[in-house]
Design a protein around this motif. Structure first.
Motif, PDB file in Angstrom:
ATOM      1  N   ASP A   1       0.715  -1.274  -0.129  1.00  0.00           N
ATOM      2  CA  ASP A   1       0.132   0.043   0.121  1.00  0.00           C
ATOM      3  C   ASP A   1       0.850   1.046  -0.018  1.00  0.00           C
ATOM      4  O   ASP A   1       0.812   1.808  -1.090  1.00  0.00           O
ATOM      5  N   ARG A   2       1.415   1.152   0.779  1.00  0.00           N
ATOM      6  CA  ARG A   2       3.011   2.035   0.541  1.00  0.00           C
ATOM      7  C   ARG A   2       3.263   2.896  -0.062  1.00  0.00           C
ATOM      8  O   ARG A   2       3.962   3.296  -1.012  1.00  0.00           O
TER       9      ARG A   2
ATOM     10  N   ALA B   1       1.613   4.593  -2.945  1.00  0.00           N
ATOM     11  CA  ALA B   1       1.647   6.043  -1.880  1.00  0.00           C
ATOM     12  C   ALA B   1       3.265   6.241  -2.686  1.00  0.00           C
ATOM     13  O   ALA B   1       3.360   7.892  -3.614  1.00  0.00           O
ATOM     14  N   GLU B   2       4.072   5.818  -2.672  1.00  0.00           N
ATOM     15  CA  GLU B   2       5.598   6.399  -2.942  1.00  0.00           C
ATOM     16  C   GLU B   2       5.542   6.653  -4.403  1.00  0.00           C
ATOM     17  O   GLU B   2       5.962   7.753  -5.242  1.00  0.00           O
TER      18      GLU B   2
ATOM     19  N   LYS C   1       3.372   7.432  -6.517  1.00  0.00           N
ATOM     20  CA  LYS C   1       2.708   8.856  -7.278  1.00  0.00           C
ATOM     21  C   LYS C   1       2.801   9.745  -6.421  1.00  0.00           C
ATOM     22  O   LYS C   1       2.864  10.825  -7.154  1.00  0.00           O
ATOM     23  N   LEU C   2       3.694  10.332  -5.123  1.00  0.00           N
ATOM     24  CA  LEU C   2       4.279  10.922  -4.893  1.00  0.00           C
ATOM     25  C   LEU C   2       5.982  10.898  -6.233  1.00  0.00           C
ATOM     26  O   LEU C   2       5.966  12.125  -6.258  1.00  0.00           O
TER      27      LEU C   2
ATOM     28  N   GLU D   1       4.388  12.509  -9.365  1.00  0.00           N
ATOM     29  CA  GLU D   1       3.977  14.376  -8.978  1.00  0.00           C
ATOM     30  C   GLU D   1       5.201  14.770  -8.703  1.00  0.00           C
ATOM     31  O   GLU D   1       5.317  15.964  -8.147  1.00  0.00           O
TER      32      GLU D   1
ATOM     33  N   ILE E   1       6.341  14.776  -5.825  1.00  0.00           N
ATOM     34  CA  ILE E   1       7.302  15.618  -4.173  1.00  0.00           C
ATOM     35  C   ILE E   1       7.769  14.407  -3.625  1.00  0.00           C
ATOM     36  O   ILE E   1       7.935  13.915  -3.582  1.00  0.00           O
ATOM     37  N   GLU E   2       8.735  15.264  -2.927  1.00  0.00           N
ATOM     38  CA  GLU E   2       9.780  15.285  -1.995  1.00  0.00           C
ATOM     39  C   GLU E   2       9.312  14.686  -0.402  1.00  0.00           C
ATOM     40  O   GLU E   2       8.331  15.944   0.163  1.00  0.00           O
ATOM     41  N   LEU E   3       9.652  13.506  -0.072  1.00  0.00           N
ATOM     42  CA  LEU E   3       9.976  13.901   1.216  1.00  0.00           C
ATOM     43  C   LEU E   3      10.930  13.501   2.219  1.00  0.00           C
ATOM     44  O   LEU E   3      12.161  13.897   1.663  1.00  0.00           O
ATOM     45  N   ASP E   4      10.736  13.593   3.765  1.00  0.00           N
ATOM     46  CA  ASP E   4      12.312  13.314   4.404  1.00  0.00           C
ATOM     47  C   ASP E   4      12.033  12.236   5.024  1.00  0.00           C
ATOM     48  O   ASP E   4      10.874  11.622   4.685  1.00  0.00           O
TER      49      ASP E   4
ATOM     50  N   LEU F   1      13.777   9.616   8.030  1.00  0.00           N
ATOM     51  CA  LEU F   1      14.454   9.882   8.881  1.00  0.00           C
ATOM     52  C   LEU F   1      15.588   9.128   9.537  1.00  0.00           C
ATOM     53  O   LEU F   1      16.546   8.668   8.268  1.00  0.00           O
TER      54      LEU F   1
ATOM     55  N   GLN G   1      17.353  10.199  14.669  1.00  0.00           N
ATOM     56  CA  GLN G   1      15.434  10.098  14.562  1.00  0.00           C
ATOM     57  C   GLN G   1      14.892   8.588  14.659  1.00  0.00           C
ATOM     58  O   GLN G   1      14.087   8.646  15.489  1.00  0.00           O
TER      59      GLN G   1
ATOM     60  N   GLU H   1       6.827  16.279   5.896  1.00  0.00           N
ATOM     61  CA  GLU H   1       6.447  14.570   6.065  1.00  0.00           C
ATOM     62  C   GLU H   1       7.371  13.600   5.706  1.00  0.00           C
ATOM     63  O   GLU H   1       8.214  14.350   4.937  1.00  0.00           O
ATOM     64  N   ILE H   2       7.162  12.185   6.832  1.00  0.00           N
ATOM     65  CA  ILE H   2       8.401  10.967   5.865  1.00  0.00           C
ATOM     66  C   ILE H   2       7.311   9.934   6.014  1.00  0.00           C
ATOM     67  O   ILE H   2       8.334   9.316   5.085  1.00  0.00           O
TER      68      ILE H   2
ATOM     69  N   PRO I   1       4.924   8.444   3.358  1.00  0.00           N
ATOM     70  CA  PRO I   1       4.117   8.497   1.923  1.00  0.00           C
ATOM     71  C   PRO I   1       2.656   8.890   1.691  1.00  0.00           C
ATOM     72  O   PRO I   1       2.230   9.491   1.255  1.00  0.00           O
ATOM     73  N   ARG I   2       1.740   7.686   3.048  1.00  0.00           N
ATOM     74  CA  ARG I   2       0.686   7.938   2.582  1.00  0.00           C
ATOM     75  C   ARG I   2      -0.187   9.167   2.864  1.00  0.00           C
ATOM     76  O   ARG I   2      -0.808  10.155   3.127  1.00  0.00           O
TER      77      ARG I   2
ATOM     78  N   LEU J   1       0.654  11.505   1.148  1.00  0.00           N
ATOM     79  CA  LEU J   1      -0.427  11.835  -0.229  1.00  0.00           C
ATOM     80  C   LEU J   1      -1.134  12.141   0.317  1.00  0.00           C
ATOM     81  O   LEU J   1      -2.282  13.259  -0.435  1.00  0.00           O
TER      82      LEU J   1
ATOM     83  N   VAL K   1       3.032  20.360  -0.804  1.00  0.00           N
ATOM     84  CA  VAL K   1       4.246  18.994   0.209  1.00  0.00           C
ATOM     85  C   VAL K   1       5.504  18.845  -0.551  1.00  0.00           C
ATOM     86  O   VAL K   1       5.644  18.998  -1.769  1.00  0.00           O
TER      87      VAL K   1
ATOM     88  N   ASN L   1       9.353  14.214  16.707  1.00  0.00           N
ATOM     89  CA  ASN L   1      10.457  13.424  16.553  1.00  0.00           C
ATOM     90  C   ASN L   1      11.583  15.071  17.197  1.00  0.00           C
ATOM     91  O   ASN L   1      11.420  15.904  16.933  1.00  0.00           O
TER      92      ASN L   1
END
Lengths: 427, 427, 427, 427
Positions: free
Chosen positions: A394-395, A398-399, A401-402, A405, A407-410, A412, A416, B244-245, B247-248, B251, B260, B279
Motif C-alpha cells: 500500500d505504501r 503512495a510512493e 504517486k508522490l 508528482e 513530491i519530496e519526502l523527508d 528519517l 531520529q 512529512e516522512i 508517504p501516505r 499524499l 508537500v 521527533n
C-alpha cells in the motif's frame, strides 16, 4: 459447456470501435501516473511472465489501463465484464486487439451470455484472478473447483465482493488467498473522501443545472464518503447540515463547524439531500412531506435503499421524469420531491456519469497491480483466505504517486529513528 | 517521612487568593458542559461515596472543575501538582477550602517539597489515583507498595505518562489497573486537531503581533496536530506547506491541496515554521542559513527537541530576546531567525499562554471523570495493567457533549440495525 | 502658551526605556517590508529634505517605524500621541533619541498636558501634518491659523478623523490639502478583512481561553470587517450566522454559505457574538434574555455603542469581572452574559491586545509615507480640502509589497493593452 | 421584406417538442424563486398590459421562464434567438403555444433566416425590447428607425451588447433608453463569482473525468470570475496559483493565501489552467513547451482568444480529438497539451454544458423583469441612452430572493438611522 467468443468476433465495426476505444484508453493512461510508473517497471522486469490473469471488471477506459499493464508485465490476460451494462464495447475491442489479451466483455448481453463470458475467461485456466464483485472467484469455486489447485491467488476491490468473500472465509470455503483491496488505506482514504465527494457533487450539478452557493445541503452520514461530500459542498459555498447515528462522528462533524441534527429536523430545511450511510431507510415517509417544494434527493452510498422510494411513491399523487435522470414526485399538497438516478449511486448512475475520476482508479488499480505482482512473485507465502493488502505494498503505491508528482519526502536519520523507537516501544 | 501541609496553611493572603481562584474556577465551569452534566448525575447519585481520590495534575482552573466534580460525587479528594511551575496558588487555595478536598499544590516549590506534596496526597491512602505524567502512580509503586492492595485503579492522560506505564506494564510491574485516557478518541481527535491547532496559532499571533494572511506557513508533520495546524492556518488565509516522512500522510496532505515538500526545500520559502512531528532534529543546521530574514519558528510537538537550538546557536553571531517570548538569532550573513518559547510547546509555553482551551479539557476531564466512576463502581472487573478506555465510556462523553449542545442524533431502527449487521458480519 | 518638553526630559530610566523601545521598534521594522523598501529609497533620495513633519499618532513600535522612515527621508519630525493611553513611553524615548526626531508623547498624561504636547509639535512649525483622529489639524486651524499658509498638506488615516475633515471641507473650512488615507484600497481591503478579522478572533480566544471549533458565532454586519470575522471564524471551524440590514449584503453572505437571519432569531443560538456594523444598539434588551447561559459578546466595530450595555445593566441582578477583560452580567433567571473589553473594539482594547498586526500597519503607513513624499515633492498640485489618495500612489505601495515578497506579476503587451482599451472605451 | 413564420409552423413533431419543452421549462420555473415571486405580482397587477415586448435571447428553458413571466404580466411577447446554435426547438415550440407569445427561434438556421426571424419580431412593433448581444436594438436602429419613436426602452444583459451600446451612446446614436443589466450588482456579484466559478469547474471535471484534489490549478486573472474559480477550486482541495497584471488584485490573491506568480513561472507547475482575464494571449508560445505532459487548458473568459491556439498549432506535430470536447496537441518533445472546448467559454461550450445555473439566471432575469416593468410603468422618466439599473430595482430583486429563501433581515430603527446619517453626511 458453451463459452463466449472474443468480442472482436461478435461485434460489427471493429475498426471504428478499436480506434474509439484506443483513444479513450490513451486519455486514461495519460492521467494515471501510478500505472505509468509501474509500466516502466513491469515492461523492464516482466514479473508476471508465465501467469494467466483472469479478470471480471467494469470494462471501460480506466480498467483497460490496468489490463494492458498486466499484459506488459508478462501475463496472458483474459477479461470479461462484471456487469453487463458497464462495458464499453469500443474499449473491449481495443483490448482484444492486444496480442496477450482476450476480451469477452460486451455491453447489454443477457444473463446466460454473461456467464458464458465468465466461463470463457475461466477456460484460460487463470493462475491469478482479479475481481470486482466476486463473480469470477465464486464461479470458479462453484463450477470449476478442480482449477483452484493451480490458482496462486486473487484480488477483490469492492465492498460487496469483500462482504461475500468474508462470509466464504468464515465458512472455511475460500480455497485460495485473496487480497482485500477494498479496505486498504490507498483506496478508501482517497476514493471515498475525494473521489465520491467530488463526483457526487459534479454529477448532481450537471444533472440538475443547479448551483451550490447558498444551498442548504443535508449530508446523511459522516463516514469517509459523508465527510468528503460535506467538505466539498462547503467548498462550493453550500451550508451543510450533517445527520448521524454515532455520537463521536456527530461530534466530529460539529467540531468541523457543520450543523448536526436529526433527519426529522433537517427534512424541512434542506435544499439538497445526499445520503452516504450504507444503511437503508435513511430518508422515509417521515420526511418527504416536511420537505421544501422542489427539493433534490441523491444517494452516494452503495445501494439504492437509502432513500425509501416505496414510501415516496405511496405518498405521491403524480410521478414523471421531469428531466433526464430526475424523477419528480408530486405529493398531495402539491409540493415536489426530485430523486436523482432512481436513488442509485449518483456519481455512477447519473445520466452524465463518467464513473470514478481517473486518478482515483489509478490509485485503486495501482494497488491491484502490485497485489497481482505480489501473488506472482511471493504468492506461496499466503494462506488460503482473505488477506489485508500488506502495508508495504500500500505504501509503495503512495510512493509511486508522490514520485510521479515530483513530491519530496523527508527521510528519517538514524538518530531520529532511534528517538522514535524509544517512544513507541518503551525504554 | 515528612509530608507537606495543605496550601492554605502555607501561603499568605488566603482570602484574596480564595476569591481570585474561585473566580477562575467559576469561569471554567461555566464553559465545561460535560462536567456540568456529570455534576448533575454525581450530585444526585454520589457514585464515589467512600472513595479517596489521590490526584497529581496541573492545578489550574480547568483541573479544579474536575476536582470539585469528584468531590461532589462523594469522594474525598487529595491533590497536588504534577509540575511545580504549573500550579496557580489561588486555584489551589480555593480548592483547599472545599470540605472534602485537600490541596497541597504550590507554585515554585523545589524538588524536595514537590515530593513531600506527593507523599502528603499518598498519606490520604487513595483508593483511586488520577495522574498527569505518572509521578503519583510511580511514587506509590516505588515507595508505598503496601498501599497497592487497597487501590482499585487509576487514570493517566499524558503521552509521557502512558509511555512510562506501558514500559512498566511490559515488565509486569504495574500492580493495579490504569486507564489510558491519552489515546482515547474523545481526547486525541479533538484535543490535537482543534485544541492544539487553534491555540498554537493564537499564541504565535499574540506573541509576535504578526498576521497570518498571505504568510507561507511550513507545518512539519501531518499527524493529528499537524493537520490541525495546517487546516487552521489555511483558514486564516495562510499558504501552507507540509513536510512529512510518511508517504501516505504526505499524499493525504497533497490531496487536501497543501504543497508537500522536503524541509530542505521548504526552508527558504517559509515565513513561519511550526513543528508537530514528535521527533527531534526536524529543523537543523541544514535549514537555518537558507531561511528568510525575520523567519519565525515555533514548536507544537511534545518536547523542545524539534528545533535544534544547539545547531542554531552554533551558527549565530548574536542572540537576544527581541520581544517577550521571542529569541532572535542573528546569523553570519545578518539574517535573523526568531524562535518562540525557546522551542517548547508554543501553545503552553508562550508568555501569553492560557493552557489548553476550556472545552478541550472539558472533554479530557469528562473521560477522566467517567473512568473514575467506572473504577468506583465496576473496578473489580479490570485486571492489573494498562487498559484502553472502554468504548462505551468514551461514547458516553460524546453523548453528554451533544446533549449539552442540544444536538440531536438519529437512532437506528431495528430494521436498520439488522441490515447493518448483515453487512458487517456476513450473511 | 505653555508647551510640553520632550519626553526624555520628563521621564526616569531613560536608558532602560531607550533599550526596551529600540527593541520593540526593531521587531516591527523587521516585519514591515514596505517601509523597508521605502527606507532604501528615502535614504538615497532624501525627498523630505527641508520639510518639518508634525505628527499626532498612537506612539508605539509600528508607528515608530514610520516616524524613523520620515526622518531618514530628510525631514525634521516632531511627534506626540493622539490618545494619552496608547503611548508606549519606551518607544517614545527611543524615538526622541533620534537626531531629527523630537517626541512629546507620554502615557497617561491629562487633558491639559495632552494639548501642551500637541502645541509643542506645532511649535516646530510643520510644513506637513500626519494625523490619526484629526487633533493636530484641528488644533492648527483653531489656534494657529497663521501657520496654515506655510503648510503644504497633511494625511489622516482614521474613520473618525476623516469624518471630521469631511464636515470641515463641506463648510469650506479646511485650509490646506489633506489626503484621506482611511478609505484607500490598500488600507481598507487588508486592514479590515484580514487585520480586524484575525486580531478580533485571536484576542477573543486569548482573553477567554475558549476554542472556536463547533462554536456558533454570530457576526453582526457583513461589511469589510464582518466578512473578515466571518471568514476567519469559519476557518477555525466555527458555524457562522450573519445578521444584516442590507439585502444585497445579506444575499452575498447567504451565497457564501453562511446562515443569515435577524438578531432576534440569532440571539438564542449564538455562543459568541461579534458586532462589526459601525452602528449603535445592535445587541439590546430584546436579545440578552434569549441568550444561552455563558454567552460571550465582543465588539469589533469602531465605537462601544454596538452592544447596549445600559440595557444589559438594567436587566442584570449581578455584575462582576469574572476574568481579566471579561465582565459577567447575571440576569434574573440566573443566566450569564459575558462582555469583553467593556464593548470597546476587542482587537485593540482587550487586556492582551497588541494593537493591529504589524503587516497591516506596514501597508497603512506605507500609504502615509508615499503621501507625505507626494506632498513634499508635488504638494503644489493639490487644492485645499480632502483628497482621495491618488491611485498611482496606492498602487505603488501594492507593488512595493509584492516586490518585497518576491511575487511576480504579468505585464501587458502592447497588443493586450490595445485589446483591453478597445473594450473599455468602445471601438 | 420577407420575415420568418413562427416555429410551430416550420418544424415537425410539434406535439412531442411541446411536451419536452414544457417539461424543461417547468423544471427551470420550479427553481427560480425570484421569477416565481414576480409571477404572483405580475399575474395580479398586470403591469405590462398593452405593451409589446420584442426579445432576442438564447431560447432555452431558463429564458422561457422570463418570457412566460412577461406574458403573465400582460404583455404580448415576440421572441427569437440571439444565436442560431443556442436555441432549443422544443422550448421554442412550447413558448409558441402560449396565447400571448410568438416564438420565431429555431436551431441551426442560416444567417438569412436568422435576420428574417429578428425582422418577424420587429414586425410586432415592440414597445419594449429585451436583448442579449444587441442584435435586436441594432437592427431596429439600422433598418426600422421609424419604430424608435414608439419604443419606451429596452434592456441588455451581456458584456458584448453593452460594449456596442456604449459606443452608440457615445456617438449620440442610441435613440431610446436602454438599461445596462450586465453591470448591476445582482448580476455580476453572483453570476461571475458563483455561477462561472462552479460551472467552469463542473464542466471541466465532467469533460475530462479528472479529479481536483491535489491538482495544481493556475487561474489567470483575479477579477470576479477568477476569484470564483480560485475559491471553488480550493474548495475542491486543489492547490491554486493565481496570475495577475494588477498589483492590488495580485496582493488580494496573495492575502487570501493563494500563490501568486507570473504565467512564465506558473506554466511548468500547473496541472489545469483556467483563463478568466477577458484579455487575449494569456497563454502563448512562451508557455506551452514548459508545460507538464497531459496538462489541461480551459477558458472561462468571454472570448476564445485567451489561449493562443495559433501558437499552439504552430508548435504541434500532431493534433487529435482525444475525447469529446478535448483537443490534444502533441508537441515536438512528445508532451501533450489538452485544450477544452476549443478555448471557448468552457462553462457554456463544453459538450456536457447546461448553460448557466438556474439560480444565476433567476437573478439576472429577475433584474430584466423589473426593468421591463419599470419601462412599462415609469419609462417616461428616462432619457435616451444607456442607463445603469436603478439601485432600488436591483435591491428589490435581492429582497425577493431573500423572501423566497425565508431569510430575515434586521431593520434599522429611527435612532440607528439617525446615528448612521450623522456619520455618513457629517455633523
Amino acid at each position: 459447456m458453451e463459452t463466449a467468443a472474443p468480442i472482436s468476433e461478435r461485434v460489427s465495426d471493429v475498426d471504428a470501435k478499436h480506434e474509439s476505444g484506443r483513444q479513450k484508453i490513451d486519455w486514461a493512461r495519460e492521467h494515471m501516473p501510478i500505472l505509468s510508473a509501474l509500466e516502466d517497471e513491469f515492461t523492464a522486469e516482466r514479473p508476471l511472465s508465465g501467469e494467466v490473469v483472469g479478470m471480471a471488471l467494469h470494462v471501460e477506459a480506466k480498467t483497460a489501463a490496468l489490463v494492458e499493464l498486466l499484459a506488459e508485465g508478462g501475463a496472458e490476460v483474459a477479461i470479461t465484464g462484471c456487469n453487463p451494462l458497464s462495458t464499453h464495447d469500443d474499449v473491449s475491442v481495443a483490448l482484444d486487439a492486444h496480442e496477450n489479451i482476450t476480451s469477452y466483455a460486451e455491453h447489454g448481453i443477457d444473463d446466460t451470455e454473461y456467464y458464458e463470458a465468465i466461463d470463457a475467461v475461466i477456460d484460460h485456466e487463470p493462475t491469478i484472478t482479479v475481481d470486482d464483485g466476486g463473480d469470477l472467484v465464486f464461479r470458479i469455486h462453484e463450477e470449476y473447483p478442480e482449477l483452484v489447485e493451480s490458482i496462486i491467488g486473487g484480488t477483490e476491490e469492492t465492498t460487496t465482493g469483500v462482504h461475500r468473500l468474508r462470509a466464504m472465509d468464515a465458512d472455511g470455503a475460500l480455497d485460495y488467498p485473496m487480497f482485500n483491496v477494498n479496505d486498504t488505506p490507498m483506496k478508501h482514504l482517497f476514493d471515498n473522501v475525494h473521489g465520491t465527494g467530488e463526483s457526487a457533487l459534479a454529477n448532481i450539478a450537471m444533472t440538475t443545472n443547479l448551483s451550490w452557493a447558498g444551498k442548504t445541503v443535508v449530508v446523511a452520514g459522516f463516514g469517509y464518503c459523508g465527510r468528503g461530500v460535506a467538505k466539498k459542498a462547503r467548498g462550493q459555498n453550500a451550508h451543510v447540515i450533517v445527520t448521524e447515528i454515532d455520537p463521536r462522528r456527530a461530534l466530529e462533524a460539529h467540531m468541523e463547524g457543520y450543523e448536526v441534527t436529526s433527519m426529522d429536523d433537517a427534512a424541512e430545511r434542506g435544499d439538497v439531500f445526499v445520503t452516504t450511510t450504507g444503511n437503508r431507510d435513511v430518508v422515509t415517509a417521515d420526511h418527504f412531506e416536511d420537505m421544501k417544494d422542489g427539493v433534490v434527493l441523491a444517494n452516494a452510498g452503495h445501494f439504492d435503499v437509502e432513500i425509501n422510494l416505496e414510501d415516496l411513491r405511496n405518498l405521491s399523487v403524480n410521478e414523471r421524469e421531469v428531466r433526464e435522470g430526475v424523477q419528480e414526485y408530486e405529493l398531495a399538497d402539491g409540493s415536489r420531491v426530485n430523486v436523482l438516478a432512481e436513488g442509485r449511486l449518483v456519481n455512477l448512475a447519473s445520466p452524465v456519469s463518467l464513473g470514478h475520476p481517473v486518478e482515483v482508479m489509478d490509485q485503486s488499480f495501482g494497488v491491484q497491480a502490485v497485489c497481482v505482482r505480489e501473488l506472482a512473485t511471493h504468492g506461496d507465502g499466503y494462506d488460503d483466505g482473505l488477506h489485508d493488502v500488506p502495508d508495504a505494498l500500500d505504501r509503495e503505491v503512495a510512493e509511486l504517486k508522490l514520485d510521479a508528482e515530483g513530491i519530496e519526502l523527508d527521510e528519517l536519520t538514524d538518530v531520529q529513528r532511534e528517538y522514535m523507537d524509544s517512544w513507541q516501544h518503551g525504554t
